[in-house]
Write a protein that holds these residues in place. Structure first.
Motif, short mmCIF file in Angstrom:
data_model
loop_
_atom_site.label_atom_id
_atom_site.label_comp_id
_atom_site.label_asym_id
_atom_site.label_seq_id
_atom_site.Cartn_x
_atom_site.Cartn_y
_atom_site.Cartn_z
N PHE A 40 -4.58 37.20 19.55
CA PHE A 40 -5.50 37.35 18.43
C PHE A 40 -5.03 38.45 17.49
O PHE A 40 -4.30 39.36 17.87
CB PHE A 40 -6.92 37.67 18.92
N GLN A 42 -7.16 40.85 14.74
CA GLN A 42 -8.50 41.18 14.23
C GLN A 42 -8.35 42.12 13.05
O GLN A 42 -7.68 43.13 13.14
CB GLN A 42 -9.31 41.84 15.34
N GLU A 43 -8.97 41.74 11.93
CA GLU A 43 -8.97 42.60 10.74
C GLU A 43 -10.40 43.06 10.49
O GLU A 43 -11.30 42.24 10.31
CB GLU A 43 -8.50 41.82 9.51
N LYS A 44 -10.58 44.36 10.47
CA LYS A 44 -11.90 44.95 10.17
C LYS A 44 -11.83 45.47 8.74
O LYS A 44 -11.07 46.39 8.44
CB LYS A 44 -12.18 46.07 11.17
N SER A 55 -6.00 45.10 14.46
CA SER A 55 -5.66 45.24 15.87
C SER A 55 -5.18 43.89 16.38
O SER A 55 -5.57 42.84 15.88
CB SER A 55 -6.84 45.76 16.68
N LYS A 56 -4.30 43.95 17.39
CA LYS A 56 -3.71 42.72 17.94
C LYS A 56 -3.74 42.78 19.45
O LYS A 56 -3.74 43.86 20.04
CB LYS A 56 -2.26 42.57 17.47
N TRP A 69 -10.26 40.62 27.14
CA TRP A 69 -9.84 40.94 25.78
C TRP A 69 -8.86 42.10 25.90
O TRP A 69 -9.27 43.23 26.17
CB TRP A 69 -11.09 41.32 24.99
N LYS A 164 -10.69 30.64 14.11
CA LYS A 164 -10.99 31.80 13.27
C LYS A 164 -12.48 32.07 13.29
O LYS A 164 -13.29 31.15 13.23
CB LYS A 164 -10.53 31.51 11.84
N GLU A 166 -15.27 34.70 11.39
CA GLU A 166 -15.48 35.68 10.32
C GLU A 166 -16.92 36.18 10.40
O GLU A 166 -17.85 35.39 10.32
CB GLU A 166 -15.21 35.02 8.97
N THR A 175 -15.45 41.35 9.47
CA THR A 175 -14.40 41.27 10.49
C THR A 175 -13.88 39.84 10.49
O THR A 175 -14.66 38.90 10.51
CB THR A 175 -14.96 41.62 11.89
N LEU A 177 -11.34 37.41 12.67
CA LEU A 177 -10.64 37.30 13.94
C LEU A 177 -9.89 35.98 13.96
O LEU A 177 -10.51 34.92 13.84
CB LEU A 177 -11.70 37.34 15.04
N ARG A 178 -8.56 36.06 14.07
CA ARG A 178 -7.75 34.84 14.13
C ARG A 178 -7.24 34.65 15.56
O ARG A 178 -6.56 35.53 16.08
CB ARG A 178 -6.57 34.93 13.16
#
Length: 198
Positions: A40, A42-44, A55-56, A69, A164, A166, A175, A177-178
């Motif tokens: 994943f 994650q873009e905040k 974060s990855k 996680w 994804k 959002e 946030t 999350l892909r």
């Protein structure tokens, strides 16, 4: 003999109804795999910052156990989200974190989304589904007061699996999350089974 236009329209609309992709089919589709592995990003996005915090890591979703996680960057930290709550791994093993109401609600929601639990989601959200099994978009509009204070809406995109998520927050932060390289072909490893069992 020509086919009457009215009959053709009726036939098309009936066959369209028969093949419409609905919430139950989506739930069944997402609930099918017993284990999903993937990575994943994650873009905040915070209003106060010009660039998103990224974060990855990797994740393991197991139908009967919950979610591992595993954050790799910017720092390494392992979390386990299950029916018991959230646990974080430290030098002494897994430690259950205090059950804060908004955080606990968010994690229950997160598990429900990934596992395709539409009945759990319908309790708290109005659900709007578009698309078909191979490409769909689910919009969640909060019903409960607690969730309305946190989110304006949640958008989830996927195909066979969730791709994804959002989260749009009431204060303007968001946030994204892909979920990448998701695969339902591998069973739990011994280490993963151990992590869920502790």
């Amino acid at each position: 003999m020509r086919f009457p236009v009215g009959a053709l329209i009726l036939l098309l609309s009936v066959s369209g109804l028969a093949h419409a992709f609905d919430l139950q089919q989506l739930s069944d589709q997402l609930a099918k795999p017993s284990v999903i592995h993937g990575s994943f990003i994650q873009e905040k996005h915070l209003r106060a910052l010009p660039q998103p915090l990224v974060s990855k890591g990797t994740f393991v979703l197991a139908k009967d156990h919950g979610l591992l996680w595993l954050l790799k960057t910017p720092l390494q930290q392992d979390y386990r989200i299950s029916a018991q709550g959230i646990a974080r791994r430290d030098a002494n093993g897994w430690q259950l974190l205090p059950n804060k109401s908004a955080g606990a609600e968010q994690n229950r929601l997160f598990l429900a989304v990934l596992q395709g639990d539409s009945s759990g989601l319908q309790r708290d959200f109005e659900l709007q589904l578009q698309g078909e099994a191979s490409g769909w978009k689910l919009t969640l509009i909060p019903r409960s007061l607690l969730l309305k204070q946190v989110f304006t809406q949640i958008n989830i995109d996927g195909g066979e699996l969730v791709q994804k998520i959002e989260l749009l927050e009431t204060q303007g932060d968001s946030t994204v999350l892909r979920m990448q390289d998701s695969s339902a072909s591998q069973p739990l490893s011994e280490a993963e089974q151990h992590d869920f069992a502790q």
